[in-house]
Design a protein around this motif. Sequence first.
Motif, mmCIF file in Angstrom:
data_model
loop_
_atom_site.group_PDB
_atom_site.id
_atom_site.type_symbol
_atom_site.label_atom_id
_atom_site.label_comp_id
_atom_site.label_asym_id
_atom_site.label_seq_id
_atom_site.Cartn_x
_atom_site.Cartn_y
_atom_site.Cartn_z
ATOM 1 N N GLU A 107 -8.981 3.181 1.591
ATOM 2 C CA GLU A 107 -8.782 4.076 2.726
ATOM 3 C C GLU A 107 -8.175 3.286 3.875
ATOM 4 O O GLU A 107 -8.506 2.107 4.076
ATOM 5 N N VAL A 108 -7.301 3.931 4.633
ATOM 6 C CA VAL A 108 -6.589 3.269 5.722
ATOM 7 C C VAL A 108 -7.524 3.113 6.917
ATOM 8 O O VAL A 108 -8.241 4.040 7.298
ATOM 9 N N GLU A 115 -5.325 -3.033 16.371
ATOM 10 C CA GLU A 115 -3.992 -2.441 16.490
ATOM 11 C C GLU A 115 -3.121 -2.672 15.251
ATOM 12 O O GLU A 115 -1.911 -2.443 15.289
ATOM 13 N N HIS A 116 -3.726 -3.155 14.180
ATOM 14 C CA HIS A 116 -2.993 -3.331 12.928
ATOM 15 C C HIS A 116 -3.609 -2.412 11.874
ATOM 16 O O HIS A 116 -4.826 -2.197 11.855
ATOM 17 N N PHE A 117 -2.745 -1.874 11.005
ATOM 18 C CA PHE A 117 -3.252 -1.095 9.888
ATOM 19 C C PHE A 117 -3.879 -2.015 8.841
ATOM 20 O O PHE A 117 -3.416 -3.132 8.615
ATOM 21 N N GLY A 118 -4.922 -1.534 8.189
ATOM 22 C CA GLY A 118 -5.550 -2.244 7.087
ATOM 23 C C GLY A 118 -6.028 -1.254 6.042
ATOM 24 O O GLY A 118 -5.939 -0.040 6.222
ATOM 25 N N VAL A 119 -6.506 -1.776 4.942
ATOM 26 C CA VAL A 119 -7.005 -0.926 3.856
ATOM 27 C C VAL A 119 -8.364 -1.448 3.416
ATOM 28 O O VAL A 119 -8.515 -2.631 3.109
ATOM 29 N N ARG A 120 -9.355 -0.557 3.405
ATOM 30 C CA ARG A 120 -10.674 -0.898 2.879
ATOM 31 C C ARG A 120 -10.741 -0.465 1.421
ATOM 32 O O ARG A 120 -10.546 0.698 1.092
ATOM 33 N N ILE A 121 -10.975 -1.438 0.516
ATOM 34 C CA ILE A 121 -11.006 -1.152 -0.916
ATOM 35 C C ILE A 121 -12.213 -0.266 -1.234
ATOM 36 O O ILE A 121 -13.354 -0.589 -0.889
ATOM 37 N N SER A 122 -11.954 0.854 -1.877
ATOM 38 C CA SER A 122 -13.044 1.755 -2.271
ATOM 39 C C SER A 122 -13.357 1.663 -3.762
ATOM 40 O O SER A 122 -14.491 1.872 -4.169
ATOM 41 N N SER A 123 -12.375 1.335 -4.584
ATOM 42 C CA SER A 123 -12.621 1.167 -6.021
ATOM 43 C C SER A 123 -11.500 0.341 -6.612
ATOM 44 O O SER A 123 -10.389 0.309 -6.085
ATOM 45 N N LEU A 124 -11.816 -0.350 -7.706
ATOM 46 C CA LEU A 124 -10.855 -1.195 -8.404
ATOM 47 C C LEU A 124 -10.497 -0.590 -9.754
ATOM 48 O O LEU A 124 -11.348 0.014 -10.410
ATOM 49 N N VAL A 127 0.858 -1.183 0.000
ATOM 50 C CA VAL A 127 0.000 0.000 0.000
ATOM 51 C C VAL A 127 0.895 1.235 0.000
ATOM 52 O O VAL A 127 1.785 1.368 0.834
ATOM 53 N N GLU A 128 0.676 2.120 -0.962
ATOM 54 C CA GLU A 128 1.500 3.322 -1.093
ATOM 55 C C GLU A 128 0.717 4.534 -0.608
ATOM 56 O O GLU A 128 -0.315 4.892 -1.154
ATOM 57 N N VAL A 171 -3.278 0.664 -3.793
ATOM 58 C CA VAL A 171 -2.998 -0.737 -3.484
ATOM 59 C C VAL A 171 -2.261 -1.333 -4.675
ATOM 60 O O VAL A 171 -2.776 -1.323 -5.798
ATOM 61 N N LEU A 172 -1.039 -1.813 -4.433
ATOM 62 C CA LEU A 172 -0.176 -2.306 -5.500
ATOM 63 C C LEU A 172 0.032 -3.807 -5.370
ATOM 64 O O LEU A 172 0.197 -4.326 -4.260
ATOM 65 N N VAL A 173 0.016 -4.515 -6.498
ATOM 66 C CA VAL A 173 0.367 -5.926 -6.557
ATOM 67 C C VAL A 173 1.544 -6.073 -7.505
ATOM 68 O O VAL A 173 1.436 -5.747 -8.685
#
Length: 332
Positions: free
Chosen positions: A302-303, A308-317, A258-259, A291-293
């Motif tokens: 969005e972060v 207690e861990h960071f995650g990312v909720r996908i908003s668009s592909l 994630v950048e 989000v990079l693969v």
Amino acid sequence: MDIPKDTLEQYLPTIEEFLTSLMFEETDIEVGAFERVEKESSLEKSADTDIYLYARELNSSSDVIVVLDKEWFGLLSSIMLGIEEKEKNEQTIGLLKEFSDDLSEVVIKEAKEQDLEIAFGEVQVLSKEEMEEELMHGEYFWTKLDIEGIADEAVRAEFLLGDPATEIEQKEIEEAEEAEEQTSEQRTEISSLNDEEEEEESEFADFDAGSRSKDGKEQEVVSARHIEFAEFSEDEDSSNGTAHRMDLLKDVELDVSVELGRIELPLGKVLELAKGSVIELEKLAGEPVDVLVNGNRIALGEVVVIDEHFGVRISSLVTTKKRLAKLKNGSS
């Protein structure tokens, strides 16, 4: 069992309300045609590119088929994903199943209000060829629907309901398929024998011509024989062909990163960095992260914080079309 047109029309206002809430456009549905058709002609009015949603109504053991124009790919993806996907892929298949489940709930609720019990099996998204193999009734009630309001022009849809009184037993289907296979094998054997006879006649003709010289004198005949090669069995020949190509890649590990943002700095600025230095990124506060693969951007998100861990909720592909275009151009 005979279902009058008026019975089907009772559900149209409920379906119109459902489509209006989903598409955010006032929707109007009209029955363009209604008739009882034979199994062989039940799908002849639809196109190979249409979308076929198939399920079984469990209480009456009836086929329930909804045929949608391919334009529904773009309509549903633009509303439910925020991006327009016009082809059949994993994303659009998932959308169609979600759409079907929501529509089923609406129809079941309306049926209960009319003291009817309806239960649908799992919805399948099929091609026309696959749909033809699933037909389990000798006759169907076919309805053509014209839907206005969700696109610039009326969008076509079809609805087919199998008549339970004409349900074909599975045994009859298997016997018919077996008879067709035997007929096909017999035709193949006859064709193969004819080819062998023609080949032998050709060999004898060549052999007779070669046994004489140009001046008509007989020459010494050289004996020859056929070489028999072992034939590969169908199991050996198709051992790899039956597996889905994508299954071979499912255990391949990819780097997902994630950048938050990026910036270009001259070497002098980089050498001046020290503990406590602040690097101002080009991305503005509140903008979605990338989000990079394997270094290629596939989504925005969005972060969030999860235990207690960071995650990312996908908003668009990023659309498949755009990703393929980037691959062709060699850019990330």
